[in-house]
Design a protein around this motif. Structure first.
Motif, PDB file in Angstrom:
ATOM      1  N   THR A  39       0.842  -1.296   0.104  1.00 24.51           N
ATOM      2  CA  THR A  39      -0.046   0.155   0.078  1.00 24.51           C
ATOM      3  C   THR A  39       0.816   1.163  -0.024  1.00 24.51           C
ATOM      4  OG1 THR A  39      -0.169   0.446   2.528  1.00 24.51           O
ATOM      5  CG2 THR A  39      -1.592  -1.071   1.663  1.00 24.51           C
ATOM      6  N   TYR A  40       0.380   2.395  -0.319  1.00 20.04           N
ATOM      7  CA  TYR A  40       0.814   3.611   0.076  1.00 20.04           C
ATOM      8  C   TYR A  40       0.578   3.694   1.317  1.00 20.04           C
ATOM      9  CZ  TYR A  40       2.070   8.651  -0.823  1.00 20.04           C
ATOM     10  OH  TYR A  40       2.660   9.739  -0.803  1.00 20.04           O
ATOM     11  N   ALA A  87      -3.139   3.819   3.736  1.00 21.43           N
ATOM     12  CA  ALA A  87      -4.213   3.386   2.964  1.00 21.43           C
ATOM     13  C   ALA A  87      -5.114   2.012   3.466  1.00 21.43           C
ATOM     14  CB  ALA A  87      -3.547   3.117   1.467  1.00 21.43           C
ATOM     15  N   ALA A 103      -5.436   0.436  -2.255  1.00 22.99           N
ATOM     16  CA  ALA A 103      -5.314   1.959  -2.519  1.00 22.99           C
ATOM     17  C   ALA A 103      -6.716   2.578  -2.246  1.00 22.99           C
ATOM     18  CB  ALA A 103      -5.399   1.913  -4.273  1.00 22.99           C
ATOM     19  N   ARG A 104      -6.211   3.986  -1.397  1.00 22.74           N
ATOM     20  CA  ARG A 104      -7.243   4.773  -0.879  1.00 22.74           C
ATOM     21  C   ARG A 104      -7.268   6.072  -1.595  1.00 22.74           C
ATOM     22  NH1 ARG A 104      -6.773   6.625   5.572  1.00 22.74           N
ATOM     23  NH2 ARG A 104      -8.912   7.246   5.761  1.00 22.74           N
ATOM     24  N   ASN A 125      -6.561   9.884   1.732  1.00 18.68           N
ATOM     25  CA  ASN A 125      -4.908   9.642   2.196  1.00 18.68           C
ATOM     26  C   ASN A 125      -4.343  10.709   2.434  1.00 18.68           C
ATOM     27  OD1 ASN A 125      -3.373   6.714   0.168  1.00 18.68           O
ATOM     28  ND2 ASN A 125      -2.824   7.825   2.278  1.00 18.68           N
ATOM     29  N   TYR A 171      -2.252  10.963   6.113  1.00 20.47           N
ATOM     30  CA  TYR A 171      -0.851  10.813   6.165  1.00 20.47           C
ATOM     31  C   TYR A 171      -0.426  12.168   6.995  1.00 20.47           C
ATOM     32  CZ  TYR A 171       3.620   9.431   3.933  1.00 20.47           C
ATOM     33  OH  TYR A 171       4.768   8.714   3.915  1.00 20.47           O
ATOM     34  N   TRP A 207       1.753   9.838  -4.503  1.00 24.50           N
ATOM     35  CA  TRP A 207       0.676   8.876  -4.435  1.00 24.50           C
ATOM     36  C   TRP A 207       0.215   8.489  -5.685  1.00 24.50           C
ATOM     37  CZ3 TRP A 207      -4.129   9.421  -6.741  1.00 24.50           C
ATOM     38  CH2 TRP A 207      -5.234   8.382  -6.262  1.00 24.50           C
ATOM     39  N   VAL A 236       0.064   4.593  -6.796  1.00 24.41           N
ATOM     40  CA  VAL A 236      -1.420   3.855  -7.259  1.00 24.41           C
ATOM     41  C   VAL A 236      -1.452   3.363  -8.710  1.00 24.41           C
ATOM     42  CG1 VAL A 236      -2.885   4.641  -5.145  1.00 24.41           C
ATOM     43  CG2 VAL A 236      -2.865   5.892  -7.505  1.00 24.41           C
ATOM     44  N   TYR A 269      -9.794   0.987  -0.500  1.00 23.76           N
ATOM     45  CA  TYR A 269     -10.043   1.115   0.914  1.00 23.76           C
ATOM     46  C   TYR A 269     -11.557   1.314   1.038  1.00 23.76           C
ATOM     47  CZ  TYR A 269      -9.656   3.617   5.584  1.00 23.76           C
ATOM     48  OH  TYR A 269      -9.751   3.897   6.868  1.00 23.76           O
TER      49      TYR A 269
END
Length: 318
Positions: free
Chosen positions: A49-50, A53, A135-136, A141, A145, A178, A182, A200
C-alpha cells in the motif's frame, strides 16, 4: 518475551532525500542491500500500500484468515508488526523487517511493504508471490498521512495542513507521489495475475464482501461463520482499541498528538480541505491521473445504523 522491550527515547525526525527516484528517509534505506536481495518463498504473500491506505487493516484480516483459528494466543500477545514484518523498515527499536521475515516460522509468510512497484525485490516476481494491493482515494489518504506525520517521529515534520498538502500534490512524501504509487501498481495488475487490487472505500463499505474476495483470490475455503467472525473483529473501533493492532507499543509514535488509527472514514477530507485547496487539488489530480484507467471514490453513503451498503453507494469519482 513476545513483545520486545520498547523503552528507548524516540529519535529526532529525519530528513527527506531522493532514493532511486523516490523520496525516502533513512529508516527505509539503511537495510537496502538485504531488502533488495531478500529471498521470497513461493507461498509468501505481500500486502502492499501507499502509507495510510489500510495496510494494518488488511494485514490483520490476512493474519486472522490464516492463523486466527490455529494460534489465537498469538493474536492477543504479539503485535501485528511482529507477525506481519514491514519489509524495508530498519528502526533499531525492533528487529529489521528482513530479519523478522527471515526468523518467522509461519507459513505462508505475510509481509507488508510501502514500496512503489519498481522497488519491490525481484525474488517476489520470480517466485510468483501473491500480492494484495490496497489503494485509498487521494484526498482521504492525504489527510490521514498528515495526521500520521504529526505523531510519527520516524517521518519528517509535516508543517501545517496547507504546507503538507502542497508537498503531497508535489509528491514530496516518504515513498514518493501517491499518483505514481497507485498507478504503478495498477499497471502491474494488468500483466501480473497474482495481484488483487483492493480499494479502501470498498473495504469500509462492505468489509464482508472484500474478505470473501480475498478468500477467493487466496484459494481459502473459509466458512461463512469464520468470515463473519473475522469481519466483526476487524471493524475500525475494535482494532483501534486493540493494543496488538493500534501500534501503541511503538515508542516513535506520539499518541498525545494523534492516534495511529484516527477515524478510518471515507470522506473525512471534507472537514480538512478548504474550497480553494479542493479546487487546486482537483486540477493537479486531473493532470496526474489523465493517463490511467483506475478510478477512485471520495465518498460513500453510510447508513444511520453505522453500516453502509453497496447499493446506496454514491459513485463520487474525483
Amino acid at each position: 518475551a513476545l513483545v520486545p522491550e520498547l523503552n528507548m527515547k524516540p529519535p529526532s525526525q529525519p530528513e527527506l532525500f531522493d532514493f532511486e527516484g523516490v523520496s525516502m528517509v533513512h529508516y527505509f534505506t539503511d537495510n537496502w542491500e538485504k531488502v533488495k536481495n531478500f529471498q521470497a518463498r513461493p507461498d509468501d504473500i505481500i500486502i502492499a500500500t501507499y502509507p495510510k491506505a489500510g495496510t494494518t487493516w488488511v494485514s490483520y484480516i490476512l493474519d486472522l484468515l490464516y492463523f486466527g483459528k490455529d494460534d489465537p494466543e498469538c493474536q492477543s500477545s504479539q503485535p501485528i508488526y511482529m507477525r506481519v514484518p514491514f519489509l524495508e523498515s530498519c528502526f533499531k527499536v525492533i528487529p529489521s523487517g528482513t530479519e523478522l521475515a527471515d526468523n518467522l516460522t509461519t507459513s505462508p509468510l505475510l509481509i507488508k511493504t510501502h514500496l512503489p512497484v519498481q522497488l519491490v525485490p525481484k525474488s517476489f516476481w520470480e517466485q510468483n508471490s501473491k500480492i494484495v494491493y490496497v489503494a485509498r482515494n487521494a484526498k482521504d489518504n492525504a489527510v490521514s498521512y498528515f495526521h500520521f506525520d504529526r505523531m510519527n517521529m520516524a517521518q519528517p515534520a509535516p508543517g501545517d495542513w496547507n504546507t503538507f498538502l502542497q508537498k503531497f500534490m508535489e509528491g514530496k512524501n516518504v515513498f514518493g507521489p501517491w499518483y505514481d504509487h497507485v498507478n504503478g501498481w495498477w499497471e502491474k495488475k494488468q500483466t501480473y495475475s497474482n495481484l488483487i487490487y483492493l480499494f479502501y472505500e470498498d473495504l469500509v463499505e462492505d468489509t464482508g464482501h472484500e474478505v470473501e474476495r480475498l478468500c477467493s483470490f487466496l484459494g481459502l475455503s473459509t466458512s461463512v461463520e469464520e468470515r463473519e467472525k473475522i469481519t466483526k473483529g476487524v471493524q475500525f473501533d475494535a482494532m483501534k482499541q486493540n493494543k496488538m493492532t493500534n501500534y501503541s507499543t511503538i515508542p516513535v509514535m506520539d499518541f498525545k498528538t494523534s492516534p495511529f488509527m484516527r477515524k478510518g472514514k471515507v470522506g473525512d477530507w471534507k472537514s480538512n480541505f478548504t474550497v480553494a485547496q479542493n479546487e487546486q487539488f482537483d486540477e493537479v489530480y486531473k493532470q496526474k491521473m489523465k493517463n490511467t484507467t483506475v478510478k477512485f471514490r471520495t465518498e460513500i453513503s453510510y447508513l444511520s445504523s453505522g453500516g453502509c451498503t453497496r447499493v446506496l453507494a454514491k459513485k463520487g469519482y474525483i
